[in-house]
Design an enzyme around this catalytic site. Structure first.
Site, mmCIF file in Angstrom:
data_model
loop_
_atom_site.group_PDB
_atom_site.id
_atom_site.type_symbol
_atom_site.label_atom_id
_atom_site.label_comp_id
_atom_site.label_asym_id
_atom_site.label_seq_id
_atom_site.Cartn_x
_atom_site.Cartn_y
_atom_site.Cartn_z
ATOM 1 N N ILE A 42 8.550 -3.666 -2.618
ATOM 2 C CA ILE A 42 9.782 -3.852 -1.863
ATOM 3 C C ILE A 42 9.587 -5.094 -0.995
ATOM 4 O O ILE A 42 8.812 -5.069 -0.045
ATOM 5 C CB ILE A 42 10.085 -2.617 -0.981
ATOM 6 N N CYS A 52 3.759 -3.396 -1.064
ATOM 7 C CA CYS A 52 3.366 -3.326 -2.467
ATOM 8 C C CYS A 52 3.629 -1.936 -3.046
ATOM 9 O O CYS A 52 3.724 -0.946 -2.316
ATOM 10 C CB CYS A 52 1.885 -3.668 -2.611
ATOM 11 N N GLU A 54 1.613 -0.016 -4.742
ATOM 12 C CA GLU A 54 0.505 0.912 -4.519
ATOM 13 C C GLU A 54 0.602 1.572 -3.151
ATOM 14 O O GLU A 54 0.446 2.778 -3.001
ATOM 15 C CB GLU A 54 -0.849 0.204 -4.606
ATOM 16 N N CYS A 89 -3.692 -6.031 -4.565
ATOM 17 C CA CYS A 89 -4.067 -7.055 -3.593
ATOM 18 C C CYS A 89 -5.126 -6.498 -2.640
ATOM 19 O O CYS A 89 -5.424 -5.297 -2.641
ATOM 20 C CB CYS A 89 -2.841 -7.527 -2.810
ATOM 21 N N CYS A 92 -3.903 -3.635 -0.325
ATOM 22 C CA CYS A 92 -3.791 -2.354 -1.035
ATOM 23 C C CYS A 92 -5.168 -1.751 -1.300
ATOM 24 O O CYS A 92 -5.354 -0.533 -1.187
ATOM 25 C CB CYS A 92 -3.021 -2.528 -2.339
#
Length: 136
Positions: A42, A52, A54, A89, A92
């Protein structure tokens, strides 16, 4: 179960809100008790407030009282077309380290339900800063 998670992650890409990067990501998180939590990326015009896929899945699970996880599947691609593996990333990975065992939690990055790679979180985040390093 891996193929089921990958398929759910693929389905989540359609809910992605990515008007700036046009890079859509979907995630499906499996808890140790068998529940599946999904998420998509989002974006926000200020970029910093973006979230993210995740983290969306993990935060949904934690907000519902679930904190024990087994694995997560990730897919992503420009305009929703999956052409390569989509790894989490650094932010995350750090969020995963907060809630997941570095040696047991599996991160699945996929191009399709048949083409995927599996890593343990510790491979993706060696020498992690985690609750364990803080003596918890």
């Amino acid at each position: 179960m891996i193929e089921t998670l990958i398929q759910k992650a693929i389905e989540q890409m359609k809910f992605s809100y990515a008007p700036y990067s046009n890079f859509k990501v979907g995630a499906a998180l499996l808890s140790k008790d068998g529940q599946i939590f999904t998420g998509c990326n989002i974006e926000n015009s200020a970029f910093g407030p973006s979230n993210c896929a995740e983290r969306t899945a993990i935060f949904k699970a934690v907000s519902e009282g679930v904190r024990d996880f087994k694995m997560i599947a990730l897919v992503g691609g420009k305009d929703g077309v999956i052409e390569d593996y989509c790894s989490p990333c650094g932010v995350c990975r750090q969020v995963m380290a907060e809630f997941c065992d570095l040696d047991e939690f599996q991160v699945i990055v996929a191009k399709s339900v048949k083409d995927y790679k599996v890593f343990c979180l510790g491979e993706l985040l060696p020498e992690a800063f985690s609750p364990k390093t803080l003596g918890r």
